[in-house]
Design a protein around this motif. Structure first.
Motif, PDB file in Angstrom:
ATOM      1  N   ASN A  45      -7.234  -7.092   6.418  1.00 28.44           N
ATOM      2  CA  ASN A  45      -6.731  -7.129   5.044  1.00 28.44           C
ATOM      3  C   ASN A  45      -7.634  -6.328   4.102  1.00 28.44           C
ATOM      4  O   ASN A  45      -8.854  -6.442   4.140  1.00 28.44           O
ATOM      5  CB  ASN A  45      -6.654  -8.582   4.556  1.00 28.44           C
ATOM      6  CG  ASN A  45      -5.920  -8.705   3.241  1.00 28.44           C
ATOM      7  OD1 ASN A  45      -5.147  -7.829   2.869  1.00 28.44           O
ATOM      8  ND2 ASN A  45      -6.163  -9.795   2.533  1.00 28.44           N
ATOM      9  N   ASP A  46      -7.028  -5.501   3.278  1.00 25.95           N
ATOM     10  CA  ASP A  46      -7.772  -4.785   2.239  1.00 25.95           C
ATOM     11  C   ASP A  46      -6.826  -4.484   1.082  1.00 25.95           C
ATOM     12  O   ASP A  46      -5.661  -4.888   1.083  1.00 25.95           O
ATOM     13  CB  ASP A  46      -8.415  -3.497   2.776  1.00 25.95           C
ATOM     14  CG  ASP A  46      -7.405  -2.538   3.400  1.00 25.95           C
ATOM     15  OD1 ASP A  46      -6.286  -2.404   2.843  1.00 25.95           O
ATOM     16  OD2 ASP A  46      -7.714  -1.924   4.427  1.00 25.95           O
ATOM     17  N   ASP A  47      -7.298  -3.779   0.088  1.00 29.00           N
ATOM     18  CA  ASP A  47      -6.522  -3.538  -1.126  1.00 29.00           C
ATOM     19  C   ASP A  47      -5.304  -2.641  -0.899  1.00 29.00           C
ATOM     20  O   ASP A  47      -4.407  -2.581  -1.750  1.00 29.00           O
ATOM     21  CB  ASP A  47      -7.415  -2.890  -2.199  1.00 29.00           C
ATOM     22  CG  ASP A  47      -8.499  -3.830  -2.692  1.00 29.00           C
ATOM     23  OD1 ASP A  47      -8.310  -5.056  -2.551  1.00 29.00           O
ATOM     24  OD2 ASP A  47      -9.519  -3.349  -3.205  1.00 29.00           O
ATOM     25  N   SER A  48      -5.260  -1.938   0.234  1.00 27.11           N
ATOM     26  CA  SER A  48      -4.136  -1.035   0.485  1.00 27.11           C
ATOM     27  C   SER A  48      -2.914  -1.764   1.023  1.00 27.11           C
ATOM     28  O   SER A  48      -1.823  -1.197   1.089  1.00 27.11           O
ATOM     29  CB  SER A  48      -4.556   0.062   1.473  1.00 27.11           C
ATOM     30  OG  SER A  48      -4.840  -0.491   2.749  1.00 27.11           O
ATOM     31  N   VAL A  49      -3.074  -3.032   1.427  1.00 27.06           N
ATOM     32  CA  VAL A  49      -1.958  -3.802   1.971  1.00 27.06           C
ATOM     33  C   VAL A  49      -1.062  -4.282   0.840  1.00 27.06           C
ATOM     34  O   VAL A  49      -1.530  -4.915  -0.108  1.00 27.06           O
ATOM     35  CB  VAL A  49      -2.473  -5.020   2.779  1.00 27.06           C
ATOM     36  CG1 VAL A  49      -1.290  -5.851   3.279  1.00 27.06           C
ATOM     37  CG2 VAL A  49      -3.319  -4.563   3.953  1.00 27.06           C
ATOM     38  N   VAL A  50       0.237  -3.986   0.935  1.00 22.61           N
ATOM     39  CA  VAL A  50       1.162  -4.350  -0.133  1.00 22.61           C
ATOM     40  C   VAL A  50       2.244  -5.329   0.317  1.00 22.61           C
ATOM     41  O   VAL A  50       3.046  -5.778  -0.496  1.00 22.61           O
ATOM     42  CB  VAL A  50       1.837  -3.091  -0.722  1.00 22.61           C
ATOM     43  CG1 VAL A  50       0.816  -2.192  -1.360  1.00 22.61           C
ATOM     44  CG2 VAL A  50       2.617  -2.337   0.358  1.00 22.61           C
ATOM     45  N   GLU A  52       3.197  -5.438   6.609  1.00 27.23           N
ATOM     46  CA  GLU A  52       2.127  -4.486   6.891  1.00 27.23           C
ATOM     47  C   GLU A  52       0.889  -5.209   7.408  1.00 27.23           C
ATOM     48  O   GLU A  52       0.211  -4.741   8.323  1.00 27.23           O
ATOM     49  CB  GLU A  52       1.787  -3.696   5.622  1.00 27.23           C
ATOM     50  CG  GLU A  52       0.612  -2.737   5.773  1.00 27.23           C
ATOM     51  CD  GLU A  52       0.881  -1.630   6.770  1.00 27.23           C
ATOM     52  OE1 GLU A  52      -0.089  -1.059   7.296  1.00 27.23           O
ATOM     53  OE2 GLU A  52       2.071  -1.339   7.038  1.00 27.23           O
ATOM     54  N   ARG A  81      -0.792  -4.691  11.132  1.00 26.86           N
ATOM     55  CA  ARG A  81      -2.197  -4.353  11.345  1.00 26.86           C
ATOM     56  C   ARG A  81      -2.889  -5.375  12.237  1.00 26.86           C
ATOM     57  O   ARG A  81      -3.687  -5.008  13.115  1.00 26.86           O
ATOM     58  CB  ARG A  81      -2.922  -4.260  10.004  1.00 26.86           C
ATOM     59  CG  ARG A  81      -2.513  -3.083   9.135  1.00 26.86           C
ATOM     60  CD  ARG A  81      -3.416  -2.984   7.918  1.00 26.86           C
ATOM     61  NE  ARG A  81      -3.032  -1.902   7.021  1.00 26.86           N
ATOM     62  CZ  ARG A  81      -3.763  -1.511   5.992  1.00 26.86           C
ATOM     63  NH1 ARG A  81      -4.910  -2.125   5.720  1.00 26.86           N
ATOM     64  NH2 ARG A  81      -3.354  -0.531   5.207  1.00 26.86           N
TER      65      ARG A  81
END
Length: 205
Positions: free
Chosen positions: A184-189, A193, A197
């Motif tokens: 999980n990071d800030d690019s996951v919307v 997704e 991952r």
């Protein structure tokens, strides 16, 4: 036998979706490989299906890709592999990736999936090898093709939804939480997704 269903996608919460056809809502269980390719809610969707009748339930499984449905049907013929485990396998890898696993005798990628022990993985490799020859050829021909994309509507709490979906697939709560936190990071919307991952981190195909 119900072989195909086409209607309006009214709900999706991994691994279940609801498709409305003529005012009747059909609940389907779908692998993550299909869920990732579904359109937004209220859009029309067409899915290939496999209908299972048991003494205590009637279950409908849906697939975007005919190869995935064919693989599902072959998997449930393997001793010790039922529809639930077959759906879990197809959630971790599509038909092409599974074919590559068989080609490489890749037991480790199969045993990374929940519910697939070493003996089951070995049995899958042995029993599926001859059945996948056609897929192996098709997979080589399709290398380099762009994967189909779909816009996915985000859930309110994508972390909780992702963890819940992984638990439904058979992962333990602590394991699901760890898998999600690692990727999980800030690019996951979206939860889809995040699930993608997490599964990809467990299966090296």
């Amino acid at each position: 036998m119900i072989g195909r269903i086409r209607g309006r996608l009214v709900h999706k919460q991994a691994p279940a979706i609801l498709v409305e056809v003529g005012g009747v809502g059909y609940e389907l269980q779908v692998p993550m490989t299909t869920l990732f390719q579904l359109p937004e809610l209220d859009s029309e969707v067409s899915l290939l299906t496999h209908f299972v009748v048991r003494e205590d339930a009637q279950l409908l499984y849906g697939f975007i890709d005919d190869r995935d449905r064919s693989l599902f049907r072959q998997l449930i013929k393997v001793s010790g592999v039922g529809p639930k485990l077959a759906l879990t396998i197809l959630s971790g890898m599509d038909a092409q990736s599974f074919a590559h696993c068989v080609q490489r005798d890749d037991i480790s990628s199969l045993t990374a999936l929940p519910g697939v022990g070493k003996k089951t993985a070995e049995r899958l490799l042995i029993e599926m090898r001859d059945k996948l020859k056609e897929w192996l050829v098709r997979a080589q021909d399709e290398q380099g093709e762009e994967s189909r994309g779909a816009s996915l509507a985000p859930f309110t709490d994508i972390v909780a939804d992702a963890e819940g979906a992984l638990i439904t697939l058979g992962y333990k709560p602590q394991e699901a939480s760890r898998m999600v936190s690692v990727v999980n990071d800030d690019s996951v919307v979206s939860s889809e997704e995040l699930i993608r991952r997490a599964l990809k981190s467990m299966v090296k195909v």
